[in-house]
Every structure is written in C-alpha cells, then in structure tokens.
Motif scaffolding. Structure first.
Motif, mmCIF file in Angstrom:
data_model
loop_
_atom_site.group_PDB
_atom_site.id
_atom_site.type_symbol
_atom_site.label_atom_id
_atom_site.label_comp_id
_atom_site.label_asym_id
_atom_site.label_seq_id
_atom_site.Cartn_x
_atom_site.Cartn_y
_atom_site.Cartn_z
ATOM 1 N N PHE A 128 6.901 -14.114 1.679
ATOM 2 C CA PHE A 128 7.103 -12.759 1.169
ATOM 3 C C PHE A 128 8.063 -11.968 2.059
ATOM 4 O O PHE A 128 8.875 -11.182 1.574
ATOM 5 C CB PHE A 128 5.761 -12.037 1.045
ATOM 6 C CG PHE A 128 4.912 -12.560 -0.085
ATOM 7 C CD1 PHE A 128 4.988 -12.002 -1.341
ATOM 8 C CD2 PHE A 128 4.050 -13.627 0.119
ATOM 9 C CE1 PHE A 128 4.223 -12.484 -2.387
ATOM 10 C CE2 PHE A 128 3.275 -14.118 -0.914
ATOM 11 C CZ PHE A 128 3.362 -13.551 -2.171
ATOM 12 N N THR A 129 7.955 -12.184 3.363
ATOM 13 C CA THR A 129 8.902 -11.545 4.275
ATOM 14 C C THR A 129 10.304 -12.110 4.071
ATOM 15 O O THR A 129 11.301 -11.371 4.084
ATOM 16 C CB THR A 129 8.449 -11.759 5.733
ATOM 17 O OG1 THR A 129 7.212 -11.065 5.938
ATOM 18 C CG2 THR A 129 9.493 -11.242 6.712
ATOM 19 N N VAL A 130 10.394 -13.418 3.846
ATOM 20 C CA VAL A 130 11.694 -14.048 3.595
ATOM 21 C C VAL A 130 12.300 -13.507 2.307
ATOM 22 O O VAL A 130 13.513 -13.254 2.228
ATOM 23 C CB VAL A 130 11.536 -15.578 3.528
ATOM 24 C CG1 VAL A 130 12.858 -16.245 3.169
ATOM 25 C CG2 VAL A 130 11.026 -16.119 4.871
ATOM 26 N N ILE A 131 11.476 -13.323 1.272
ATOM 27 C CA ILE A 131 11.974 -12.741 0.021
ATOM 28 C C ILE A 131 12.543 -11.348 0.273
ATOM 29 O O ILE A 131 13.601 -10.986 -0.243
ATOM 30 C CB ILE A 131 10.845 -12.680 -1.032
ATOM 31 C CG1 ILE A 131 10.472 -14.084 -1.497
ATOM 32 C CG2 ILE A 131 11.273 -11.833 -2.237
ATOM 33 C CD1 ILE A 131 9.238 -14.132 -2.382
ATOM 34 N N GLY A 144 4.119 -7.355 2.539
ATOM 35 C CA GLY A 144 2.741 -7.658 2.877
ATOM 36 C C GLY A 144 1.781 -7.286 1.768
ATOM 37 O O GLY A 144 0.863 -8.051 1.437
ATOM 38 N N LEU A 145 1.975 -6.120 1.186
ATOM 39 C CA LEU A 145 1.103 -5.694 0.095
ATOM 40 C C LEU A 145 1.295 -6.581 -1.128
ATOM 41 O O LEU A 145 0.333 -6.865 -1.851
ATOM 42 C CB LEU A 145 1.384 -4.230 -0.256
ATOM 43 C CG LEU A 145 0.418 -3.572 -1.236
ATOM 44 C CD1 LEU A 145 -1.007 -3.616 -0.709
ATOM 45 C CD2 LEU A 145 0.841 -2.135 -1.524
ATOM 46 N N SER A 146 2.511 -7.035 -1.368
ATOM 47 C CA SER A 146 2.771 -7.941 -2.499
ATOM 48 C C SER A 146 1.987 -9.237 -2.334
ATOM 49 O O SER A 146 1.399 -9.746 -3.288
ATOM 50 C CB SER A 146 4.266 -8.255 -2.597
ATOM 51 O OG SER A 146 5.021 -7.100 -2.900
ATOM 52 N N SER A 147 1.973 -9.774 -1.118
ATOM 53 C CA SER A 147 1.243 -11.021 -0.877
ATOM 54 C C SER A 147 -0.244 -10.839 -1.137
ATOM 55 O O SER A 147 -0.934 -11.780 -1.541
ATOM 56 C CB SER A 147 1.471 -11.504 0.559
ATOM 57 O OG SER A 147 0.797 -10.677 1.500
ATOM 58 N N PHE A 183 -1.478 -14.218 6.359
ATOM 59 C CA PHE A 183 -0.174 -14.518 6.958
ATOM 60 C C PHE A 183 0.910 -13.589 6.389
ATOM 61 O O PHE A 183 1.828 -13.191 7.110
ATOM 62 C CB PHE A 183 0.204 -15.977 6.692
ATOM 63 C CG PHE A 183 -0.555 -16.968 7.524
ATOM 64 C CD1 PHE A 183 -0.335 -17.052 8.892
ATOM 65 C CD2 PHE A 183 -1.482 -17.829 6.959
ATOM 66 C CE1 PHE A 183 -1.028 -17.968 9.678
ATOM 67 C CE2 PHE A 183 -2.182 -18.745 7.728
ATOM 68 C CZ PHE A 183 -1.957 -18.820 9.090
ATOM 69 N N GLY A 184 0.793 -13.260 5.103
ATOM 70 C CA GLY A 184 1.797 -12.395 4.480
ATOM 71 C C GLY A 184 1.819 -11.016 5.102
ATOM 72 O O GLY A 184 2.896 -10.485 5.440
ATOM 73 N N MET A 185 0.670 -10.403 5.249
ATOM 74 C CA MET A 185 0.603 -9.063 5.838
ATOM 75 C C MET A 185 0.966 -9.088 7.318
ATOM 76 O O MET A 185 1.633 -8.180 7.822
ATOM 77 C CB MET A 185 -0.802 -8.494 5.632
ATOM 78 C CG MET A 185 -1.152 -8.238 4.173
ATOM 79 S SD MET A 185 -2.878 -7.745 3.910
ATOM 80 C CE MET A 185 -2.930 -6.163 4.740
#
Length: 301
Positions: free
Chosen positions: A20-23, A87-90, A248-250
């Motif tokens: 998600f961070t990479v996106i 992070g919220l998207s994940s 991990f996403g957040m």
C-alpha cells in the motif's frame, strides 16, 4: 506449520502490507488507472508463457479479471489517488470478508453462522470508526471508493470460489491478462493520453521499481507463495496470517510516509481485524486442506 512456513506466511503478509505504501509512491509517478494497467501487464508478461494453459474455463478468468482487476483495483487506486491514506486503505479493505459473506449468501445460498454475523457487525463498527477518523482528516469520497473496492473484492472472491482453480498462481497470472486493455481504455478516456504519455516519458528507476514490486513481488511471488502454503496446510491455519496485512500496512505508512495513527484508527483496527477474524472463521466440518485455493485467492492489494 513448520517455522519456515510460518516465516513465509508472515513474509507474504508483510509484502502485501508494504504494497500500500508502494502504491502511494507509484501514484506520484502514474495516473491511477494507467498504474493499475501497468501492474497487470507486468504481472502477466512474461509469466503467462511459463505457467501453462489456463486450468479453468475462460468465463471465470474473465469474470474475476473484471471484478478484481478492473473494478477492485481501479477503485482502490483512484481512491488512494483522491486522498485515501495508504495505511487506512490497507485496513478498510479487510471489510471484503463481510462483502464476501453477503455475496455468498445472495448468490450461493451460504447462510452465515451466528459467529459470522457477530463478526460482520463488529467489522462494520470498525469501518464506521475509521470513517469518523477519516472524516476529520481526509475526503470521505475517497474513503467510499475504497469501500466500493472492497465490495468488488468480495464479489471476485465468490467468483473465484465458483471457479475452483486447482493452481492459484496459474489462475492469477491468466486473470492478470484480462484487466490490461479495459484499464488502458478507461485511462485514455478519463485520464487522457497526454497524461499517460507524460508519465511514461518521465519514467525513472523509482517508477520502474514500483511497477515491478506491485506486479512481480506482490502478485506473482505473493499469490504463488500463498497458494503454495494453502496447498500444504488447512485454510484455518494459513488464513489468519492475512490479518497481519493491515498491521504491516499501517506500520509501513507511518514509517515511510509519516501517516499518523491516532486512537480512533487503532480502535478501528482492533474492531476490523477482530470482526474479520470472526467473519472468516470456517466451520470445522467443512474446513479442508484443499478448500483455501477456492476461498482465499484474493488477499492482497
């Protein structure tokens, strides 16, 4: 599970969470629909020449490709481009488990148990709390787009279950061939050819690395490793590791993008993860080692 298999499951969850961070970084290089099209193009080529012929009917490949590739990822990328934090998207995407149960009930007649209904209610409370958190900091329209993406993911999960692919990696690679042209067409219509051409002309190592990560690492490696684990262990053993994705996403978004994680978001995370854990719980009588490929093909972003 052996320690090596546990490590692999955690690694896949980490790969999907960091994705998600990479996106978010990739959206600084490409318009969202073009970025999504490039993801599937690079995931499909050259892998499609090495995985063999499709092992399910084309109608399922096309259906999942449209629901997952065009609708789910198109809406997700547009939502994140419109301001939805990585992070919220994940975290919010995990509500797909609720939509999966709803669609399965509507089209397959699978009646949810009381435990699943309780989990759905808890998860929806988490989404509500996340909406309150996002409403104080970002656009609710972008939040709604990610919710819609989760709904499309739920539909694709049920379609995948109907397809019952014997080889998840083969299935995912062939599914990746479907969204490319529709996404490119939508990109030309809504984003314009000049914006896409400018992005491709300005392509640098960071932009290329982002595409490689979301295509090969997240899609080819992630789904391949996940499918390998699911063929060797029961779904009830492997599936809970997917709940580490928003963790991990957040964490990655906070570390690399500086996204704040306040009390509301932590509360939403606890409710969503707990609710999804209950919603995803399968009765022991029907749980088997060969079920996961049908039920859990879609887990990442």
């Amino acid at each position: 599970m052996r320690p090596a298999h546990i490590s692999l499951a955690v690694l896949v969850a980490a790969v999907w969470g960091v994705n998600f961070t990479v996106i978010e970084v990739g959206l600084d290089h490409f318009p969202p629909l073009l970025f999504s099209a490039l993801r599937f193009l690079v995931a499909a080529l050259p892998a499609v020449f090495f995985v063999g012929r499709p092992k399910v009917a084309w109608k399922w490949i096309v259906a999942v490709g449209l629901a997952l590739g065009v609708a789910k990822f198109g809406l997700l990328f547009i939502g994140m481009d419109a301001g939805m934090p990585a992070g919220l998207s994940s975290l919010v995407l995990q509500i797909q488990a609720v939509f999966t149960a709803i669609v399965a009930f509507a089209f397959l007649g699978e009646r949810p148990t009381r435990v699943k209904l309780c989990g759905m209610a808890v998860a929806l409370c988490g989404v509500g709390l996340a909406a309150v958190d996002e409403g104080t900091a970002g656009p609710l329209g972008a939040f709604a787009l990610v919710i819609a993406a989760a709904a499309c993911w739920g539909l694709s999960n049920v379609l995948t279950r109907k397809a019952s692919p014997p080889d998840p990696l083969n299935f995912m690679v062939w599914v990746s061939t479907v969204p490319v042209l529709p996404l490119l067409g939508l990109s030309l219509l809504t984003e314009g050819p000049s914006r896409g051409l400018d992005a491709l002309r300005a392509l640098d190592w960071q932009g290329a690395g982002v595409v490689v990560y979301v295509a090969w690492i997240t899609t080819v490696f992630g789904f391949g490793a996940w499918g390998w684990l699911l063929h060797r262990h029961p779904a009830s053993t492997v599936a809970p590791f997917s709940l580490l994705v928003p963790v991990f996403g957040m964490s990655a978004a906070a570390l690399f993008l500086g996204e704040p994680i306040g009390p509301l978001r932590w509360g939403a995370a606890a409710l969503l993860v707990g609710g999804v854990a209950l919603t995803s719980r399968a009765p022991r009588k029907v749980q088997s080692a060969d079920a996961p490929a049908r039920e859990r093909v879609g887990t990442s972003a």
